[in-house]
Each structure stands twice: as C-alpha cells, then as structure tokens.
Design a protein around this motif. Structure first.
Motif, PDB file in Angstrom:
ATOM      1  N   LEU A   7       0.812  -1.166  -0.092  1.00  0.00           N
ATOM      2  CA  LEU A   7       0.050  -0.080   0.009  1.00  0.00           C
ATOM      3  C   LEU A   7       0.846   1.430  -0.006  1.00  0.00           C
ATOM      4  O   LEU A   7       1.826   1.514   0.699  1.00  0.00           O
ATOM      5  CB  LEU A   7      -1.004   0.149   1.258  1.00  0.00           C
ATOM      6  CG  LEU A   7      -2.148   0.886   1.425  1.00  0.00           C
ATOM      7  CD1 LEU A   7      -3.143   0.464   0.057  1.00  0.00           C
ATOM      8  CD2 LEU A   7      -2.901   0.761   2.463  1.00  0.00           C
ATOM      9  N   THR A   8       0.497   1.984  -1.017  1.00  0.00           N
ATOM     10  CA  THR A   8       1.299   3.220  -1.448  1.00  0.00           C
ATOM     11  C   THR A   8       0.585   4.811  -1.150  1.00  0.00           C
ATOM     12  O   THR A   8      -0.318   4.639  -1.665  1.00  0.00           O
ATOM     13  CB  THR A   8       2.266   3.203  -2.586  1.00  0.00           C
ATOM     14  OG1 THR A   8       2.981   1.831  -2.589  1.00  0.00           O
ATOM     15  CG2 THR A   8       3.282   4.331  -2.746  1.00  0.00           C
ATOM     16  N   CYS A   9       1.398   5.797  -0.781  1.00  0.00           N
ATOM     17  CA  CYS A   9       0.727   7.013  -0.420  1.00  0.00           C
ATOM     18  C   CYS A   9       1.498   7.962  -1.074  1.00  0.00           C
ATOM     19  O   CYS A   9       2.785   8.081  -0.932  1.00  0.00           O
ATOM     20  CB  CYS A   9       0.535   7.255   1.017  1.00  0.00           C
ATOM     21  SG  CYS A   9       0.085   8.830   1.307  1.00  0.00           S
ATOM     22  N   GLU A  10       1.018   9.010  -2.004  1.00  0.00           N
ATOM     23  CA  GLU A  10       1.408  10.056  -2.468  1.00  0.00           C
ATOM     24  C   GLU A  10       0.791  11.419  -2.053  1.00  0.00           C
ATOM     25  O   GLU A  10      -0.435  11.117  -1.967  1.00  0.00           O
ATOM     26  CB  GLU A  10       1.603  10.203  -4.205  1.00  0.00           C
ATOM     27  CG  GLU A  10       2.349   9.231  -4.703  1.00  0.00           C
ATOM     28  CD  GLU A  10       2.437   9.319  -6.220  1.00  0.00           C
ATOM     29  OE1 GLU A  10       1.577  10.046  -6.761  1.00  0.00           O
ATOM     30  OE2 GLU A  10       3.033   8.352  -6.916  1.00  0.00           O
ATOM     31  N   TYR A  11       1.308  12.437  -1.325  1.00  0.00           N
ATOM     32  CA  TYR A  11       0.786  13.552  -0.908  1.00  0.00           C
ATOM     33  C   TYR A  11       1.251  14.780  -1.335  1.00  0.00           C
ATOM     34  O   TYR A  11       2.382  14.710  -1.864  1.00  0.00           O
ATOM     35  CB  TYR A  11       0.652  13.398   0.701  1.00  0.00           C
ATOM     36  CG  TYR A  11       2.233  13.601   1.173  1.00  0.00           C
ATOM     37  CD1 TYR A  11       2.453  14.964   1.460  1.00  0.00           C
ATOM     38  CD2 TYR A  11       3.014  12.833   1.496  1.00  0.00           C
ATOM     39  CE1 TYR A  11       3.459  15.343   2.272  1.00  0.00           C
ATOM     40  CE2 TYR A  11       4.299  12.875   2.121  1.00  0.00           C
ATOM     41  CZ  TYR A  11       4.478  14.129   2.364  1.00  0.00           C
ATOM     42  OH  TYR A  11       5.735  14.374   3.062  1.00  0.00           O
ATOM     43  N   SER A  12       0.619  15.643  -1.336  1.00  0.00           N
ATOM     44  CA  SER A  12       1.072  17.195  -1.916  1.00  0.00           C
ATOM     45  C   SER A  12       0.421  17.873  -0.836  1.00  0.00           C
ATOM     46  O   SER A  12      -0.429  17.581  -0.059  1.00  0.00           O
ATOM     47  CB  SER A  12       0.444  17.452  -3.291  1.00  0.00           C
ATOM     48  OG  SER A  12      -0.969  17.661  -3.063  1.00  0.00           O
ATOM     49  N   GLY A  13       1.068  19.281  -0.553  1.00  0.00           N
ATOM     50  CA  GLY A  13       1.014  20.309   0.264  1.00  0.00           C
ATOM     51  C   GLY A  13       2.100  20.995   0.867  1.00  0.00           C
ATOM     52  O   GLY A  13       3.211  20.997   0.148  1.00  0.00           O
ATOM     53  N   ASP A  14       2.128  21.719   1.776  1.00  0.00           N
ATOM     54  CA  ASP A  14       3.039  22.568   2.427  1.00  0.00           C
ATOM     55  C   ASP A  14       4.042  21.975   3.276  1.00  0.00           C
ATOM     56  O   ASP A  14       4.609  22.776   3.750  1.00  0.00           O
ATOM     57  CB  ASP A  14       2.426  24.054   2.860  1.00  0.00           C
ATOM     58  CG  ASP A  14       1.821  24.574   1.847  1.00  0.00           C
ATOM     59  OD1 ASP A  14       1.793  24.805   0.580  1.00  0.00           O
ATOM     60  OD2 ASP A  14       0.548  25.231   2.257  1.00  0.00           O
ATOM     61  N   VAL A  15       3.910  20.824   3.703  1.00  0.00           N
ATOM     62  CA  VAL A  15       4.486  20.295   4.698  1.00  0.00           C
ATOM     63  C   VAL A  15       5.422  18.896   4.110  1.00  0.00           C
ATOM     64  O   VAL A  15       4.680  18.343   3.096  1.00  0.00           O
ATOM     65  CB  VAL A  15       3.550  19.809   5.876  1.00  0.00           C
ATOM     66  CG1 VAL A  15       2.763  18.584   5.265  1.00  0.00           C
ATOM     67  CG2 VAL A  15       4.488  19.211   7.198  1.00  0.00           C
ATOM     68  N   THR A  16       6.576  18.669   4.635  1.00  0.00           N
ATOM     69  CA  THR A  16       7.287  17.463   4.284  1.00  0.00           C
ATOM     70  C   THR A  16       7.474  16.782   5.588  1.00  0.00           C
ATOM     71  O   THR A  16       7.707  17.233   6.589  1.00  0.00           O
ATOM     72  CB  THR A  16       8.474  17.871   3.822  1.00  0.00           C
ATOM     73  OG1 THR A  16       8.739  18.618   2.693  1.00  0.00           O
ATOM     74  CG2 THR A  16       9.496  16.555   3.516  1.00  0.00           C
ATOM     75  N   LEU A  17       6.787  15.442   5.523  1.00  0.00           N
ATOM     76  CA  LEU A  17       6.540  14.678   6.643  1.00  0.00           C
ATOM     77  C   LEU A  17       7.870  13.329   6.567  1.00  0.00           C
ATOM     78  O   LEU A  17       8.068  12.949   5.763  1.00  0.00           O
ATOM     79  CB  LEU A  17       5.204  13.915   6.521  1.00  0.00           C
ATOM     80  CG  LEU A  17       3.942  14.907   6.613  1.00  0.00           C
ATOM     81  CD1 LEU A  17       2.562  14.226   6.217  1.00  0.00           C
ATOM     82  CD2 LEU A  17       4.035  15.684   7.998  1.00  0.00           C
ATOM     83  N   THR A  18       8.136  12.916   7.833  1.00  0.00           N
ATOM     84  CA  THR A  18       8.835  11.658   7.989  1.00  0.00           C
ATOM     85  C   THR A  18       8.267  10.697   8.008  1.00  0.00           C
ATOM     86  O   THR A  18       6.833  10.843   8.133  1.00  0.00           O
ATOM     87  CB  THR A  18       9.830  11.865   9.115  1.00  0.00           C
ATOM     88  OG1 THR A  18       8.842  11.706  10.460  1.00  0.00           O
ATOM     89  CG2 THR A  18      10.609  13.052   9.192  1.00  0.00           C
TER      90      THR A  18
END
Length: 436
Positions: A388-399
């Motif tokens: 299961l894989t997730c791509e995300y966009s936005g103003d934050v970079t998460l660990t």
C-alpha cells in the motif's frame, strides 16, 4: 474428539483439546457470558481461534471474529455496527476476557438465529469493517457443495496457511475439516519453508493460502519440495498474480487453483489457467453468474447464490442480502464456456494480503494532517510484494514516523501505507485496469 488435530507437527490428544476448550468455557462462564451473547474473538494463533470457536459452540455464543491486527481500542469501533458483551483475546498460551458491558444486551435479530452461526468482518468501506452474519444453514450449504465439488472427505488432511479467524480460512479450512471429519493441521509459524516442512510431516492433501504467500514459497531452496500426497492447492483472499500459477507448477509440480468468493456469499468458483491469471473458472454447481452493466457501462459481476448468502449487521439490526444477482463489487466477463474472468474492482477497494482497504478512507485520514492538501493511495510492487503506497501534496514534508504515528490513531496496521512520497501534484490512479 471426532477429529484429529495436528499442531506444531504433532497430533494433539483428546485430553489436551478437551482441557483447553473446557478451561475457556469455564472462564467464559465466570464472566457471566451466556447463550446468544455476542462476543468478539481475537487470537494471534490458529489454535487459539480453534479453541474460541469450540467454546462458543458449547455455550451457544455468537462470535464476531476480529482480525488479529486490530487493537482492543479499534475493536471498540465495531460498536458502530453492533453492541457486544465482551472481547475474548488469546495471545499464545493466555486468554483474556475484556468485559464491555455489565448490563443485559438484547438483539432482536439474534432470537431466531441458529446455534453455530458466526459473524465475520469484511471490507472497511467507512473505516469500520462491515460485519457479515452467516447462519449455520448457510455455512452447511456452502460446505456441502464445496466439499462435493473438490471431493474432500474424511481421508483428507487440511492445512490452512491463512488465519482461520478470516472467513476464507475459517470456512474453507477449519469448518470444512469438521464437516467431513478430515484431519486439521494448524500451523504455528507462517513461514514458507516451515509450511513446506509441515505439509510433508503431516502428509497434507489440501492446502489453502494467499497468493502472495505462494509467491514467497517459490524462493525457498530447491531441496525443499511439497509432498506427493498434496493433491489440492488453493489460493484466495486476493487477486492472483500474473505468472504465479505457471511458476508454482514449474517449481513444485502442483496445480495452483484460484478460488473466488466473498465473506457475504461464500466460495463461488475454483478455477485454473496458466494462460490467463484473471480466469477463476466456472461457478461451482448451485451458483449462477451474470454480467450487468452499470450506469457508466462498466461490466459488473453479479452472483446468484441464495442458499449461502449472509446478512449485514449494522446499528444492532440485520439487513438480509438478496441472493439473486448480488453485486460482487468486481468487474468481469463470462466467456462462451461459462468461465468467469475478473477485470478488477468497480469500487475504491484495494486488496492487500487478502484484506480489503478503502483507499478513500485512508486518504481522508492522511488529509487530517496539517499542511497535507491532497492524497492518493494505491498499490505498488516491491520485491515481488504488493504494498500500500501513498503520494501526498501540500506545504509540509513529513517523516515516515510522523505519518505512521498519525495513522495508528485511526487505522489498523494493515490499512497503513508502507511507502509515503511527497509530489508536486497528485495524479489520480485507476483502482482497476482491464488489461489483455
């Protein structure tokens, strides 16, 4: 006991089985559990599930079998579907009963339910798994047609290499063995080499597991081979991987059958094709299949199986399912010989290691993280494993740790993506592709 049970490669004595079941019955009685009480059963071992089922039968309890990956806190979310009396949790050699209610619970839909009925979880389409009630009559009808179709009898030795708390392993493995009085082999450790060795030691004749596990078995050293007695090998609980059936036959000289069905309907088809991995064969006698196009022209598979189809349980009520042309949630086609070919899903459900995950619900959980604007959840392949894989966009970079810690507050472990990737913009991916 009327049945031989093998655990860790050794036949269990009647005294051992009777004592284990009796101790659990006694513990349940001390906690005031009684006839027709609804209880959630959770176990991290095959033997624990076996004891739970037998004890529930003796007391006339209606078990709700939970995924072992679910925490006690996540199990409490099932109250959105139905109130239950207690949670019975077995961890290896210890069993705990978590009391949930001191008050009396009454569910009118259970008054006429037969002893020996069961409730299983299915897809978590709203974050809470659906609960499917299957009556003893429905289970018996499925087992009768299934055992007759595959010619399973008291001379067989059945080895389920899937959790028997899940409906596939529970019905096609444990209940089948009880129905025909076949020997039941309960694995302790689900590792490919251990399973091959266990099959040899027990002289198993019938094995059932998940496609991804059979793929892992192919990497075991060639000095380990499956036993000659093994005549039926079945994969289910998820889509067949392309090339797996032919690879399995080359490696082990065994035909890998593909079983198709659902928690709601039971087993429906058992087929084989090295040329077309999407083919699940003809419906089992007593089952009818038809393709009905939806409003967008998608070819949706419908099944008629009125004798075996169950009911949904939600808000303490039972919703009976129509066994005539029941929509399976899969896209498909039926060839001139009556064989079903699966094309993919017609909803937003992804299947990971035999468990159904709603991609939209997972995406909703992830967008609750501050700074995350858009999310796409999909399946990707890594080292022959589907993840299961997730791509995300936005103003934050998460660990990864930040995302995992957030997800564990709302999702079961199997619902949490294994890969996370930040992208500039989200490209929506199809849940299914026809392919040729």
């Amino acid at each position: 006991m009327e049945q031989i049970v093998i655990y860790k490669g050794n036949e269990l004595s009647d005294n051992f089985l009777n004592q284990g079941i009796s101790e659990l019955v006694s513990l349940m009685e001390k906690r005031k559990l009684k006839y027709k009480d609804l209880v959630v059963c959770k176990s991290d071992t095959h033997l624990g599930t076996y004891f739970q089922w037998r004890a529930c039968q003796i007391l006339g309890l209606i078990p709700i079998f939970s995924f072992s990956e679910f925490s006690i806190e996540s199990i409490e979310n099932l109250r959105k579907c139905v109130d239950f009396k207690a949670i019975i949790e077995t961890n290896r050699e210890m069993t705990y009963i978590h009391d949930s209610f001191n008050k009396e619970l009454q569910h009118s839909f259970l008054q006429n339910i037969e002893d020996g009925s069961v409730i299983h979880m299915t897809s978590a389409s709203t974050g809470v798994p659906k609960l499917v009630l299957r009556t003893k009559t429905q289970l018996d009808a499925e087992l009768s047609r299934y055992s007759k179709h595959l010619k399973i009898n008291e001379h067989d030795v059945i080895l389920p290499i899937v959790p028997i708390s899940h409906s596939f392993g529970f019905i096609s493995g444990m209940l089948l063995s009880m129905k025909v009085k076949a020997t039941l082999v309960l694995p302790d450790i689900l590792l490919p080499r251990n399973i091959i060795q266990l099959s040899n030691v027990s002289k198993s004749t019938f094995m059932l597991g998940l496609p991804y596990f059979y793929r892992k078995m192919l990497s075991v050293s060639n000095k380990y081979n499956l036993n000659e007695e093994l005549r039926v090998v079945i994969a289910s609980g998820g889509p067949m991987e392309q090339g797996l059936q032919s690879d399995f036959q080359k490696r082990f000289d065994k035909i890998l059958l593909q079983q198709y069905g659902s928690s709601e309907t039971g087993s429906l088809c058992v087929g084989y094709s090295t040329e077309d991995y999407r083919c699940v064969g003809k419906p089992i006698p007593g089952v009818e299949a038809v393709i009905i196009k939806d409003e967008w022209g998608n070819p949706c598979l419908h099944i008629s199986s009125s004798e075996t189809i169950g009911s949904y349980v939600y808000q303490n009520t039972e919703t009976k399912l129509n066994g005539h042309n029941y929509k399976m949630g899969d896209l498909g086609e039926i060839d001139s010989e009556g064989r079903i070919r699966l094309l993919g899903r017609c909803d937003d459900i992804l299947i990971v290691d035999g468990k159904k995950v709603n991609k939209n619900y997972v995406a909703t959980v992830l967008t609750q993280i501050k700074g995350v604007e858009d999310v796409e959840v999909y399946l990707s392949k890594h080292n022959n494993m589907v993840e299961l894989t997730c791509e995300y966009s936005g103003d934050v970079t998460l660990t990864k740790d930040e995302v995992m810690n957030h997800c564990r507050r709302f999702l079961a472990e199997y619902q949490i993506p294994k890969k996370f990737k930040k992208v500039k913009s989200i490209q929506k991916k199809e849940t299914w592709k026809t392919g040729k």
